[in-house]
Design a protein around this motif. Structure first.
Motif, mmCIF file in Angstrom:
data_model
loop_
_atom_site.group_PDB
_atom_site.id
_atom_site.type_symbol
_atom_site.label_atom_id
_atom_site.label_comp_id
_atom_site.label_asym_id
_atom_site.label_seq_id
_atom_site.Cartn_x
_atom_site.Cartn_y
_atom_site.Cartn_z
ATOM 1 N N ALA A 6 0.831 -1.207 0.000
ATOM 2 C CA ALA A 6 0.000 0.000 0.000
ATOM 3 C C ALA A 6 0.867 1.259 0.000
ATOM 4 O O ALA A 6 0.596 2.221 -0.738
ATOM 5 C CB ALA A 6 -0.931 -0.007 1.212
ATOM 6 N N LYS A 7 1.932 1.253 0.825
ATOM 7 C CA LYS A 7 2.831 2.404 0.879
ATOM 8 C C LYS A 7 3.567 2.582 -0.448
ATOM 9 O O LYS A 7 3.729 3.698 -0.949
ATOM 10 C CB LYS A 7 3.828 2.221 2.030
ATOM 11 N N PHE A 8 4.019 1.471 -1.019
ATOM 12 C CA PHE A 8 4.727 1.512 -2.302
ATOM 13 C C PHE A 8 3.823 2.108 -3.386
ATOM 14 O O PHE A 8 4.248 2.983 -4.152
ATOM 15 C CB PHE A 8 5.178 0.108 -2.685
ATOM 16 N N ARG A 9 2.576 1.643 -3.470
ATOM 17 C CA ARG A 9 1.647 2.151 -4.482
ATOM 18 C C ARG A 9 1.379 3.640 -4.276
ATOM 19 O O ARG A 9 1.306 4.416 -5.243
ATOM 20 C CB ARG A 9 0.325 1.385 -4.435
ATOM 21 N N ALA A 10 1.236 4.049 -3.032
ATOM 22 C CA ALA A 10 0.981 5.461 -2.746
ATOM 23 C C ALA A 10 2.172 6.329 -3.152
ATOM 24 O O ALA A 10 2.016 7.413 -3.730
ATOM 25 C CB ALA A 10 0.675 5.647 -1.258
ATOM 26 N N ASP A 11 3.391 5.851 -2.849
ATOM 27 C CA ASP A 11 4.594 6.608 -3.219
ATOM 28 C C ASP A 11 4.701 6.744 -4.730
ATOM 29 O O ASP A 11 5.015 7.822 -5.254
ATOM 30 C CB ASP A 11 5.842 5.920 -2.662
ATOM 31 N N ARG A 12 4.470 5.645 -5.442
ATOM 32 C CA ARG A 12 4.547 5.690 -6.904
ATOM 33 C C ARG A 12 3.493 6.646 -7.474
ATOM 34 O O ARG A 12 3.743 7.374 -8.426
ATOM 35 C CB ARG A 12 4.395 4.289 -7.486
ATOM 36 N N ALA A 13 2.290 6.642 -6.886
ATOM 37 C CA ALA A 13 1.225 7.538 -7.347
ATOM 38 C C ALA A 13 1.603 9.002 -7.146
ATOM 39 O O ALA A 13 1.141 9.885 -7.885
ATOM 40 C CB ALA A 13 -0.080 7.228 -6.610
ATOM 41 N N ASN A 14 2.458 9.261 -6.152
ATOM 42 C CA ASN A 14 2.928 10.618 -5.874
ATOM 43 C C ASN A 14 4.194 10.975 -6.635
ATOM 44 O O ASN A 14 4.842 11.988 -6.354
ATOM 45 C CB ASN A 14 3.163 10.794 -4.375
ATOM 46 N N GLY A 15 4.588 10.115 -7.591
ATOM 47 C CA GLY A 15 5.744 10.409 -8.430
ATOM 48 C C GLY A 15 7.087 10.049 -7.829
ATOM 49 O O GLY A 15 8.135 10.461 -8.347
ATOM 50 N N LEU A 16 7.105 9.293 -6.747
ATOM 51 C CA LEU A 16 8.358 8.887 -6.097
ATOM 52 C C LEU A 16 8.808 7.535 -6.656
ATOM 53 O O LEU A 16 8.053 6.569 -6.598
ATOM 54 C CB LEU A 16 8.163 8.793 -4.582
ATOM 55 N N GLU A 17 10.021 7.478 -7.157
ATOM 56 C CA GLU A 17 10.520 6.255 -7.784
ATOM 57 C C GLU A 17 11.159 5.337 -6.744
ATOM 58 O O GLU A 17 12.317 4.929 -6.861
ATOM 59 C CB GLU A 17 11.510 6.602 -8.902
ATOM 60 N N ASN B 232 21.963 -10.604 3.318
ATOM 61 C CA ASN B 232 23.355 -10.143 3.308
ATOM 62 C C ASN B 232 23.821 -9.681 1.937
ATOM 63 O O ASN B 232 24.957 -9.884 1.546
ATOM 64 C CB ASN B 232 24.283 -11.259 3.810
ATOM 65 N N MET B 233 22.931 -9.101 1.181
ATOM 66 C CA MET B 233 23.279 -8.489 -0.098
ATOM 67 C C MET B 233 22.711 -7.080 -0.092
ATOM 68 O O MET B 233 21.831 -6.744 0.684
ATOM 69 C CB MET B 233 22.687 -9.276 -1.280
ATOM 70 N N PHE B 234 23.230 -6.245 -0.991
ATOM 71 C CA PHE B 234 22.761 -4.868 -1.065
ATOM 72 C C PHE B 234 22.888 -4.209 0.304
ATOM 73 O O PHE B 234 22.060 -3.408 0.704
ATOM 74 C CB PHE B 234 21.313 -4.793 -1.560
ATOM 75 N N GLY B 235 23.957 -4.552 0.995
ATOM 76 C CA GLY B 235 24.161 -4.021 2.335
ATOM 77 C C GLY B 235 25.201 -2.919 2.337
ATOM 78 O O GLY B 235 25.146 -1.988 1.537
ATOM 79 N N GLU B 236 26.178 -3.034 3.224
ATOM 80 C CA GLU B 236 27.118 -1.946 3.466
ATOM 81 C C GLU B 236 27.886 -1.564 2.199
ATOM 82 O O GLU B 236 28.391 -2.405 1.464
ATOM 83 C CB GLU B 236 28.105 -2.353 4.562
ATOM 84 N N GLY B 237 27.911 -0.268 1.938
ATOM 85 C CA GLY B 237 28.661 0.252 0.817
ATOM 86 C C GLY B 237 27.920 0.248 -0.491
ATOM 87 O O GLY B 237 28.316 0.927 -1.436
ATOM 88 N N PHE B 238 26.814 -0.524 -0.584
ATOM 89 C CA PHE B 238 26.083 -0.603 -1.842
ATOM 90 C C PHE B 238 25.265 0.660 -2.046
ATOM 91 O O PHE B 238 24.679 1.197 -1.119
ATOM 92 C CB PHE B 238 25.169 -1.825 -1.853
ATOM 93 N N ASN B 239 25.228 1.150 -3.294
ATOM 94 C CA ASN B 239 24.574 2.422 -3.581
ATOM 95 C C ASN B 239 23.456 2.253 -4.603
ATOM 96 O O ASN B 239 23.707 2.010 -5.775
ATOM 97 C CB ASN B 239 25.603 3.436 -4.106
ATOM 98 N N LEU B 240 22.231 2.341 -4.148
ATOM 99 C CA LEU B 240 21.056 2.415 -5.025
ATOM 100 C C LEU B 240 19.997 3.207 -4.257
ATOM 101 O O LEU B 240 19.189 2.652 -3.517
ATOM 102 C CB LEU B 240 20.536 1.011 -5.384
ATOM 103 N N PRO B 241 20.016 4.538 -4.365
ATOM 104 C CA PRO B 241 19.193 5.392 -3.506
ATOM 105 C C PRO B 241 17.706 5.051 -3.510
ATOM 106 O O PRO B 241 17.035 5.239 -2.492
ATOM 107 C CB PRO B 241 19.442 6.806 -4.071
ATOM 108 N N ASN B 242 17.165 4.570 -4.615
ATOM 109 C CA ASN B 242 15.733 4.280 -4.682
ATOM 110 C C ASN B 242 15.308 3.261 -3.653
ATOM 111 O O ASN B 242 14.150 3.180 -3.275
ATOM 112 C CB ASN B 242 15.356 3.754 -6.069
#
Length: 321
Positions: free
Chosen positions: A241-252, A311-321
């Motif tokens: 629900a939060k994801f859908r609301a964010d996308r509806a508000n233009g947040l990627e 234990n993936m996409f953890g420390e040091g990984f950069n994907l702001p979305n």
């Protein structure tokens, strides 16, 4: 002269004043603190900055400011190794903030894939300006990896430096003691209370970074279990629900469901598949780097809504979305 000495004259120091392009004030302070410390000392410099506040930009700029002949960058994982090698290879961060001209030629960057298994393999690295490696690929081991030759690297940059007290890391750094060393970390304190060797030359704490608007607002959303539904299902449906609301508000935005164990992650993947329409990929440390990179491409291309990971996409990984 080496690449960084030759191209130092191209480096500019625009200030963002809260709006891009340009360096943030904290990034400039960190760069100058490192330069000042290493002018008078051979003791490793330690820089503490929160994740997401621009450590990689500082790391890249330091190589130019110190006019290093050859740089070794140590990373905690293959994924972070690939990200930094790609960034450094195209000078992405520095060009994006207009610290370097867009047409500046890139340094020669090598990312280790296997181990550096011979003296000749070490010598082959002399043709590169930057070597990006995970510690297991370059840390000397009897019969497997010889010690690096003296003078091969003028500068060692350590990403996620709270690993440095570990035996494999500390031994390698001791062997590279003739090089200037800068250690970057977001978490300077270890659970085992082992000390990171070096001098803290710059600290940018999370509170100050938040005040400087480096981060967006963090919103706490409580989730209550209703009736016979499990708390996992309640969280999953609230997440969608939060994801859908964010996308509806233009947040990627993207979804990250992170678990401590493989078994738990598989359980959660099943929960989300059965109770939501979110498109989530499953990723763990046993997957190949090629597989993980394909997942990242799908995330960036909006083919997925997020991931379930261990234990993936953890420390040091950069994907702001």
């Amino acid at each position: 002269m080496g690449y960084f000495s030759t191209n130092y004259v191209s480096l500019r120091f625009p200030i963002s004043d809260g709006r891009p392009p340009g360096f943030r004030s904290a990034q400039l302070a960190a760069i100058h603190a490192v330069s000042s410390h290493l002018f008078n000392s051979r003791q490793p410099a330690i820089v503490t900055m929160p994740t997401g506040s621009g450590k990689t930009t500082v790391l890249m700029a330091v190589a130019f400011v110190l006019r290093a002949e050859r740089v070794l960058i140590l990373t905690p994982s293959r994924l972070v190794r690939e990200q930094i090698a790609e960034n450094f290879g195209a000078l992405v961060d520095l060009k994006k903030i207009e610290a370097l001209p867009l047409d500046l030629a890139s340094p020669k960057v090598f990312a280790t894939e296997g181990t550096i298994g011979s003296d000749d393999a070490w010598e082959d690295l002399r043709q590169y300006d930057v070597v990006v490696a995970t510690v297991p690929s370059v840390s000397p081991r009897d019969g497997a990896i010889p010690a690096p030759p003296a003078g091969l690297f003028a500068l060692v940059l350590v990403d996620v430096a709270h690993h440095a007290p570990a035996r494999t890391w500390s031994r390698l750094l001791e062997l590279l003691g003739d090089a200037k060393q800068v250690l970057f970390t977001a978490t300077p304190f270890r659970r085992d209370e082992k000390e990171i060797k070096g001098k803290f030359v710059f600290t940018y704490d999370l509170k100050r970074a938040y005040q400087d608007r480096v981060f967006g607002d963090i919103t706490f959303q409580p989730v209550e279990r209703r009736g016979a539904l499990s708390i996992d299902i309640a969280i999953a449906t609230a997440t969608e629900a939060k994801f859908r609301a964010d996308r509806a508000n233009g947040l990627e935005h993207l979804v990250m469901v992170r678990a401590d164990t493989l078994t738990r992650a598989k359980e959660l993947k099943d929960v989300y598949e059965r109770n939501t329409r979110l498109r989530l990929a499953f990723v763990n440390g046993q997957h190949s780097l090629a597989h993980v990179k394909r997942i990242i491409t799908k995330l960036k291309g909006n083919e997925l809504d997020g991931i379930v990971c261990v234990n993936m996409f953890g420390e040091g990984f950069n994907l702001p979305n």
